[in-house]
Design a protein around this motif. Structure first.
Motif, PDB file in Angstrom:
ATOM      1  N   PHE A 163       0.813  -1.207   0.000  1.00  0.00           N
ATOM      2  CA  PHE A 163       0.000   0.000   0.000  1.00  0.00           C
ATOM      3  C   PHE A 163       0.854   1.267   0.000  1.00  0.00           C
ATOM      4  N   ALA A 164       2.040   1.202   0.597  1.00  0.00           N
ATOM      5  CA  ALA A 164       2.952   2.339   0.505  1.00  0.00           C
ATOM      6  C   ALA A 164       3.413   2.545  -0.939  1.00  0.00           C
ATOM      7  N   ASP A 165       3.721   1.435  -1.631  1.00  0.00           N
ATOM      8  CA  ASP A 165       4.105   1.532  -3.034  1.00  0.00           C
ATOM      9  C   ASP A 165       2.934   1.993  -3.895  1.00  0.00           C
ATOM     10  N   PHE A 166       1.731   1.592  -3.537  1.00  0.00           N
ATOM     11  CA  PHE A 166       0.530   2.056  -4.245  1.00  0.00           C
ATOM     12  C   PHE A 166       0.434   3.579  -4.184  1.00  0.00           C
ATOM     13  N   GLU A 167       0.682   4.140  -3.020  1.00  0.00           N
ATOM     14  CA  GLU A 167       0.643   5.597  -2.878  1.00  0.00           C
ATOM     15  C   GLU A 167       1.718   6.240  -3.752  1.00  0.00           C
ATOM     16  N   ALA A 168       2.911   5.655  -3.758  1.00  0.00           N
ATOM     17  CA  ALA A 168       3.998   6.198  -4.577  1.00  0.00           C
ATOM     18  C   ALA A 168       3.686   6.061  -6.066  1.00  0.00           C
ATOM     19  N   ALA A 169       3.088   4.937  -6.445  1.00  0.00           N
ATOM     20  CA  ALA A 169       2.766   4.696  -7.857  1.00  0.00           C
ATOM     21  C   ALA A 169       1.745   5.703  -8.371  1.00  0.00           C
ATOM     22  N   GLY A 170       0.903   6.192  -7.479  1.00  0.00           N
ATOM     23  CA  GLY A 170      -0.134   7.138  -7.886  1.00  0.00           C
ATOM     24  C   GLY A 170       0.354   8.555  -8.081  1.00  0.00           C
ATOM     25  N   THR A 171       1.625   8.829  -7.813  1.00  0.00           N
ATOM     26  CA  THR A 171       2.145  10.187  -7.946  1.00  0.00           C
ATOM     27  C   THR A 171       2.455  10.563  -9.391  1.00  0.00           C
ATOM     28  N   GLY A 172       2.508   9.572 -10.279  1.00  0.00           N
ATOM     29  CA  GLY A 172       2.825   9.834 -11.677  1.00  0.00           C
ATOM     30  C   GLY A 172       4.296   9.707 -12.008  1.00  0.00           C
ATOM     31  N   GLN A 173       5.138   9.539 -11.006  1.00  0.00           N
ATOM     32  CA  GLN A 173       6.574   9.391 -11.280  1.00  0.00           C
ATOM     33  C   GLN A 173       6.915   7.993 -11.782  1.00  0.00           C
ATOM     34  N   ILE A 174       6.077   7.020 -11.429  1.00  0.00           N
ATOM     35  CA  ILE A 174       6.235   5.662 -11.953  1.00  0.00           C
ATOM     36  C   ILE A 174       5.333   5.556 -13.174  1.00  0.00           C
ATOM     37  N   GLN A 175       5.918   5.230 -14.314  1.00  0.00           N
ATOM     38  CA  GLN A 175       5.210   5.346 -15.580  1.00  0.00           C
ATOM     39  C   GLN A 175       4.496   4.072 -16.019  1.00  0.00           C
TER      40      GLN A 175
END
Length: 211
Positions: A163-175
């Motif tokens: 879930f922490a990675d989910f939050e990071a993935a939602g920032t748009g920096q992970i393409q």
């Protein structure tokens, strides 16, 4: 949150286990590295498609993407889902959490489990939503202490990381899935593939550039 592992030589891969494109990239990376005699250290991070899309994985979409990829990469042992419909995984979150929990045993253990889970899904067509299936797969991985992994999963290990990675993935920096990073930063999203809609050729040279 640090989006890549800054340790020199560590490759960070953001992906979902159910994603054919990510599994293609990881299969290619492992295969070419083995041919070159190169040592791989992969830090698996989670790009949870079902959470980002707010829906479970689609079997028709899975079958279409597998058919598209295997028409070009005929060396793969994949096929569209051929077993009972009800066995198609409704979620990959338990499998993703298991890989994160396996990091407690080191990157090698986590990578071995990730590879085995992908093979179980894409080749053996097993329902990797189920903890008993994940346990059986882990017991076949020499690099994984399956008893320790199961104990960790029972205590919830790996879930918070998902879930922490989910939050990071939602920032748009992970393409997307996959997105490969080096210790210096982003390397490539879906490397080797120019156009998923018109996929007719695969460029292997990205692995040599990465290694």
């Amino acid at each position: 949150m640090q989006l890549n592992n800054p340790q020199a030589g560590v490759i960070t891969v953001w992906s979902d286990i159910s994603c054919p494109w990510a599994t293609l990239a990881l299969h290619t990376l492992h295969h070419v590295a083995a041919e070159r005699g190169a040592r791989l250290t992969i830090d698996h991070r989670v790009f949870p498609l079902e959470l980002l899309n707010r829906r479970p994985g689609s079997r028709p979409e899975h079958d279409e993407e597998v058919a598209t990829i295997t028409a070009v990469r005929t060396d793969l042992d994949w096929s569209p889902w051929e077993v009972d419909d009800w066995t198609f995984p409704a979620t990959t979150l338990p499998a993703l959490a298991a890989v994160q929990a396996a990091k407690q045993q080191g990157f090698e253990a986590a990578d071995a489990l990730d590879t085995a889970l992908r093979r179980a899904f894409f080749v053996d067509q097993r329902c990797i939503s189920l903890i008993p299936v994940i346990e059986d797969i882990a017991r076949d991985c020499a690099q994984v202490d399956a008893d320790a992994l199961l104990e960790a999963l029972h205590s919830g290990a790996g879930q918070a990381t998902v879930f922490a990675d989910f939050e990071a993935a939602g920032t748009g920096q992970i393409q997307g899935s996959p997105h490969v990073w080096t210790s210096d930063g982003p390397f490539a999203a879906n490397p080797g593939v120019e156009d998923v809609e018109h996929f007719t050729d695969y460029d292997f040279t990205w692995v040599d550039r990465l290694l």
